[in-house]
Scaffold this motif. Structure first.
Motif, short mmCIF file in Angstrom:
data_model
loop_
_atom_site.label_atom_id
_atom_site.label_comp_id
_atom_site.label_asym_id
_atom_site.label_seq_id
_atom_site.Cartn_x
_atom_site.Cartn_y
_atom_site.Cartn_z
N HIS A 185 30.40 29.20 34.90
CA HIS A 185 29.29 30.03 35.37
C HIS A 185 28.70 29.39 36.63
N THR A 186 28.59 30.20 37.70
CA THR A 186 27.97 29.73 38.93
C THR A 186 26.50 30.15 38.93
N ILE A 187 25.60 29.18 39.08
CA ILE A 187 24.17 29.43 38.94
C ILE A 187 23.45 29.09 40.24
N ASP A 188 22.54 29.98 40.63
CA ASP A 188 21.70 29.75 41.82
C ASP A 188 20.70 28.63 41.49
N THR A 189 20.84 27.48 42.15
CA THR A 189 19.94 26.35 41.90
C THR A 189 19.04 26.05 43.10
N GLN A 190 18.98 26.97 44.03
CA GLN A 190 18.11 26.79 45.21
C GLN A 190 16.65 26.60 44.78
N VAL A 216 20.21 18.16 32.63
CA VAL A 216 20.33 17.60 31.28
C VAL A 216 19.30 18.22 30.34
N LYS A 217 18.07 18.34 30.81
CA LYS A 217 17.02 18.92 29.95
C LYS A 217 17.32 20.40 29.64
N ALA A 218 17.72 21.16 30.66
CA ALA A 218 18.03 22.57 30.45
C ALA A 218 19.21 22.73 29.49
N ALA A 219 20.21 21.88 29.62
CA ALA A 219 21.37 21.94 28.73
C ALA A 219 20.98 21.61 27.29
N ALA A 220 20.05 20.67 27.13
CA ALA A 220 19.59 20.31 25.78
C ALA A 220 18.90 21.49 25.11
N ILE A 221 18.10 22.23 25.86
CA ILE A 221 17.42 23.40 25.31
C ILE A 221 18.44 24.48 24.94
N ALA A 222 19.45 24.67 25.79
CA ALA A 222 20.50 25.64 25.48
C ALA A 222 21.27 25.24 24.23
N ALA A 223 21.54 23.95 24.07
CA ALA A 223 22.25 23.47 22.89
C ALA A 223 21.42 23.67 21.62
N ARG A 224 20.12 23.53 21.74
CA ARG A 224 19.24 23.76 20.59
C ARG A 224 19.32 25.22 20.14
N LEU A 366 25.65 29.26 28.45
CA LEU A 366 25.52 29.22 29.91
C LEU A 366 24.47 30.20 30.41
N THR A 367 24.29 31.31 29.71
CA THR A 367 23.26 32.27 30.09
C THR A 367 21.87 31.69 29.87
N ILE A 368 21.68 31.01 28.74
CA ILE A 368 20.40 30.36 28.47
C ILE A 368 20.15 29.25 29.48
N LEU A 369 21.20 28.50 29.81
CA LEU A 369 21.08 27.43 30.81
C LEU A 369 20.60 28.00 32.15
N ALA A 370 21.20 29.10 32.58
CA ALA A 370 20.81 29.72 33.85
C ALA A 370 19.36 30.19 33.80
N ASP A 371 18.95 30.75 32.68
CA ASP A 371 17.57 31.23 32.53
C ASP A 371 16.59 30.07 32.64
N LYS A 372 16.89 28.97 31.98
CA LYS A 372 15.98 27.80 32.03
C LYS A 372 15.92 27.21 33.43
N LEU A 373 17.04 27.20 34.13
CA LEU A 373 17.04 26.65 35.49
C LEU A 373 16.30 27.57 36.47
N SER A 374 16.15 28.83 36.13
CA SER A 374 15.41 29.74 37.00
C SER A 374 13.91 29.54 36.87
N PRO A 376 12.15 26.20 36.31
CA PRO A 376 12.10 24.74 36.07
C PRO A 376 10.72 24.26 35.69
N GLU A 377 9.68 24.99 36.14
CA GLU A 377 8.31 24.55 35.81
C GLU A 377 8.04 24.61 34.30
N GLU A 378 8.84 25.34 33.55
CA GLU A 378 8.65 25.44 32.11
C GLU A 378 9.40 24.36 31.35
N LEU A 379 10.22 23.59 32.05
CA LEU A 379 11.00 22.53 31.38
C LEU A 379 10.11 21.33 31.08
#
Length: 379
Positions: A185-190, A216-224, A366-374, A376-379
């Motif tokens: 999955h290619t994610i916009d990280t700008q 790492v933090k976003a991936a941990a939330i997705a794994a949860r 990967l969808t949850i990961l992309a959502d969390k990275l969009s 970041p202030e909520e991480l």
């Protein structure tokens, strides 16, 4: 200490008979193919006996020490003997026979206690010392003479060769036994990078949060959220984990790789994740990782850093069932509000075990990961 580890060499005791220990205390240091590992205690009580000697190779599953005993503990630690110490009968009765494991040169050689201590202090391998004592036993004078002699050339590869063997064994087993599949999955990280730049303004380098910590933090939330990707596959069954312990792949200086776990990553703040990653990197390169950090990982993340190749497909670290690889961010044409603009994007590849999940769960992760990275202030 690793999927294919069979034995380790005891290099240091940090307790002695009579000491009180608690769960989580560091009690010993064991040398493995991937470096020195600190051994934690999982029981509380009084140390009554040290059953393994410094320099001895101990097979996986064999006891190192006894905690709690009806007998009074001895007041001194055991001195190494020129002859290999016999195992106590009470332990032999409880422990099933194990396959023979070759002992290192130091533990199988006849040498006096003084010679062994002197060799340890000098960093000298007794296998290269000729003994002049009875039946060829090594005595103190032999060690002192060897220590003064010009150093011989090191064996090619050395510790790094052993590290490569360990990595190769684990990865060969993984590819042989685990039916891998991967989803990209290619994610916009700008937005993440811009947000981080604002957050790090005015901070010292030691206090800045790097992009890798956010991943790492976003991936941990997705794994949860996607429990099928977080746990261990052992004894032909998947054991999901209630904790999210993200393994962080760390490249060692001079080559080699370890992946110690950051425990309960999903419960940490971003600052704590960054601090924890710095600590793991520092201790991994100093050879002072804890045993639990090498065994409790539930999902590993491997990153190429902030520059370099844009994609990598990884091999799962058994007994885990998933590994997330992160490519270096790239500037690419991207559609935003129906316009093509240059944006920073990052490619994530999730390798997963088909015995426990399929593309649907991997895609959800990967969808949850992309959502969390969009956000970041909520991480």
């Amino acid at each position: 200490m690793g999927a294919d580890m069979e034995a380790g060499t005891l290099v240091e005791w940090l307790v002695k008979p009579g000491d009180e220990v608690s769960r989580g205390d560091i009690v010993a240091v064991v040398e493995t193919q991937k470096g020195a590992i600190e051994i934690e205690c999982f029981e509380a009580g009084k140390v009554s006996e040290l059953m393994a000697q410094v320099g001895q190779t101990v097979p996986v599953g064999e006891p190192l020490a006894q905690i709690g005993d009806a007998e009074e503990p001895s007041l001194t630690t055991p001195e190494p003997s020129p002859e290999p110490a016999a195992r106590p009968e009470k332990v032999a009765a409880k422990t099933p026979p194990k396959p023979a494991v070759a002992a290192p040169a130091m533990s199988g050689l006849r040498a006096s206690p003084a010679a062994r201590r002197a060799a340890q202090d000098a960093g000298l391998d007794l296998s290269g010392v000729t003994g002049s004592g009875p039946d060829g036993a090594i005595v103190l004078d032999d060690v002192l003479a060897a220590a003064k002699a010009p150093a011989s050339s090191p064996k090619p590869g050395g510790a790094m060769s052993e590290m490569r063997k360990a990595v190769a064994a684990a990865m060969s087993r993984s590819k042989r036994e685990i039916p891998h599949f991967s989803v990209t999955h290619t994610i916009d990280t700008q937005g993440v990078s811009e947000w981080l730049a604002t957050q790090n303004e005015g901070r010292s380098p030691a206090d800045r949060v790097l992009l890798g910590a956010v991943f790492v933090k976003a991936a941990a939330i997705a794994a949860r959220s996607v429990k099928a990707l977080n746990g261990h596959y052992e004894d032909d069954a998947f054991l999901p984990s209630d904790e999210v312990n993200t393994g962080v792949a760390i490249a060692l200086r001079g080559g080699g790789l370890v992946a110690p776990a950051l425990l309960q990553t999903d419960q940490m703040t971003l600052a704590e994740v960054m601090q924890g990653m710095r600590d793991l990197v520092s201790r991994a390169r100093a050879g002072r990782l804890k045993g639990s950090e090498m065994t409790r990982g539930t999902l590993t993340i491997s990153s190429l850093g902030e520059s370099g190749a844009e994609k990598m497909t990884g091999v799962i670290f058994p007994p885990q069932v998933a590994l997330l690889t992160v490519g270096a961010p790239q500037i690419r044409p991207w559609v935003v509000d129906q316009k093509v603009v240059p944006r920073e994007v990052t490619r994530f590849v999730l390798s997963a075990d088909h015995r426990v999940c399929d593309g649907r769960q991997a895609s959800k992760f990967l969808t949850i990961l992309a959502d969390k990275l969009s956000k970041p202030e909520e991480l």
